[in-house]
Design a protein around this motif. Structure first.
Motif, PDB file in Angstrom:
ATOM      1  N   SER A 140      -0.087  -5.020   3.132  1.00 32.04           N
ATOM      2  CA  SER A 140      -0.890  -6.269   2.804  1.00 32.04           C
ATOM      3  C   SER A 140      -2.127  -5.641   4.141  1.00 32.04           C
ATOM      4  O   SER A 140      -3.214  -5.593   4.281  1.00 32.04           O
ATOM      5  CB  SER A 140      -1.041  -7.488   3.280  1.00 32.04           C
ATOM      6  N   GLY A 156       3.113  -8.411   1.892  1.00 32.90           N
ATOM      7  CA  GLY A 156       4.014  -7.504   1.342  1.00 32.90           C
ATOM      8  C   GLY A 156       3.856  -6.177   1.870  1.00 32.90           C
ATOM      9  O   GLY A 156       2.675  -6.272   3.679  1.00 32.90           O
ATOM     10  N   GLU A 168       4.894  -2.940  -5.416  1.00 34.62           N
ATOM     11  CA  GLU A 168       3.902  -3.700  -4.821  1.00 34.62           C
ATOM     12  C   GLU A 168       2.973  -3.170  -5.411  1.00 34.62           C
ATOM     13  O   GLU A 168       1.393  -3.762  -6.186  1.00 34.62           O
ATOM     14  CB  GLU A 168       3.824  -3.780  -3.473  1.00 34.62           C
ATOM     15  N   ASP A 169       2.171  -1.371  -4.779  1.00 32.04           N
ATOM     16  CA  ASP A 169       0.944  -1.803  -5.616  1.00 32.04           C
ATOM     17  C   ASP A 169       0.715   0.319  -6.152  1.00 32.04           C
ATOM     18  O   ASP A 169       1.065   1.041  -4.988  1.00 32.04           O
ATOM     19  CB  ASP A 169      -0.270  -1.241  -4.944  1.00 32.04           C
ATOM     20  N   ARG A 185       9.477   0.082  -1.832  1.00 30.34           N
ATOM     21  CA  ARG A 185       8.521  -1.033  -1.736  1.00 30.34           C
ATOM     22  C   ARG A 185       7.059  -1.075  -1.924  1.00 30.34           C
ATOM     23  O   ARG A 185       6.677  -1.772  -2.488  1.00 30.34           O
ATOM     24  CB  ARG A 185       9.079  -1.175  -0.387  1.00 30.34           C
TER      25      ARG A 185
END
Length: 260
Positions: free
Chosen positions: A5, A2, A40-41, A36
């Motif tokens: 990361s 990701g 993702e988080d 994005r």
């Protein structure tokens, strides 16, 4: 891997580096990275929002720090003129500037034309200078907002179940952070992400881990940021993108890339 990361692997150092890189990233790319990252988080990205500053931070500095930043800028009057001339920031700058700077400003701006590229470059230089002086403690250091360890390292998103409905809450506000469904270890169906205030951040559809169909992204105040369709996990077709005042522009995408 990701988009977040590599930053999470470096903990606090990674978060700070990510923030500083975002601040000087061209706006179109900035929006893409933020969107994005949110998917993702969202809990990690909220802390990124907390720490982002812009060139406007210059006007929040005390008188001494303001002077030090201006003095440290290369070609200070030219840089500030390119950044603020004939915008609503010009009066904010001149209200805080020294008499010497004001005189030089008047002389320099009598016969100049400024384009968008020069303005953006100057604003980036101001921001970079503020961050460097903060890091070197030449001006008041920045008060970084560092998230709890499980968010900083990404542990909060690593425990998604293989199957079933997922509901997560922000620890600080106890408000809903995200809600969706997992199927065969993949996101599936409608997913919604929220700001800590409770306002909707983004909503859209997954088919076994791939973004498909209509998606809508929102600013923290509830206004739309962008809306359009995904196909095979990539932006496709005509998207509407909005600034914070609600002004819209159409942008065409072909397999995730802006169409010429």
């Amino acid at each position: 891997m990701g988009i977040l990361s590599k930053h999470k692997k470096n903990g606090e150092v990674g978060l700070k580096k990510f923030v500083k890189n975002l601040e000087t990233t061209p706006y179109d790319k900035f929006k893409d990275i933020m969107q994005r990252g949110i998917l993702e988080d969202p809990m990690y990205m909220v802390w990124i929002y907390h720490n982002l500053i812009s060139f406007r931070f210059l006007f929040k500095l005390n008188e001494s720090d303001f002077d030090k930043v201006v003095e440290a800028l290369p070609n200070s009057v030219q840089t500030c003129a390119f950044a603020f001339f004939q915008t609503h920031y010009e009066s904010d700058f001149l209200n805080q500037a020294s008499e010497k700077i004001k005189r030089e400003w008047k002389e320099f701006t009598e016969n100049i034309n400024i384009n968008i590229a020069q303005m953006r470059t100057a604003r980036t230089k101001i921001l970079e200078t503020i961050r460097k002086l903060q890091d070197d403690a030449v001006i008041t250091p920045f008060n970084w907002h560092i998230p709890p360890k499980e968010i900083l390292n990404g542990d909060s998103m690593s425990s998604l179940p293989k199957e079933g409905i997922v509901t997560m809450y922000y620890q600080e506000t106890k408000t809903l952070a995200l809600q969706g469904e997992m199927r065969s270890k993949q996101r599936h169906g409608i997913w919604k992400h929220y700001y800590p205030t409770g306002n909707l951040m983004v909503e859209g559809l997954y088919e076994l881990g791939e973004k498909v169909g209509p998606w809508v992204f929102y600013y923290g105040n509830g206004g739309k940021l962008a809306e359009g369709d995904y196909s095979e996990n990539l932006k496709q077709g005509t998207w509407m993108e909005y600034d914070r005042e609600g002004h819209a522009q159409q942008v065409s995408y072909e397999r995730g890339k802006k169409a010429a």
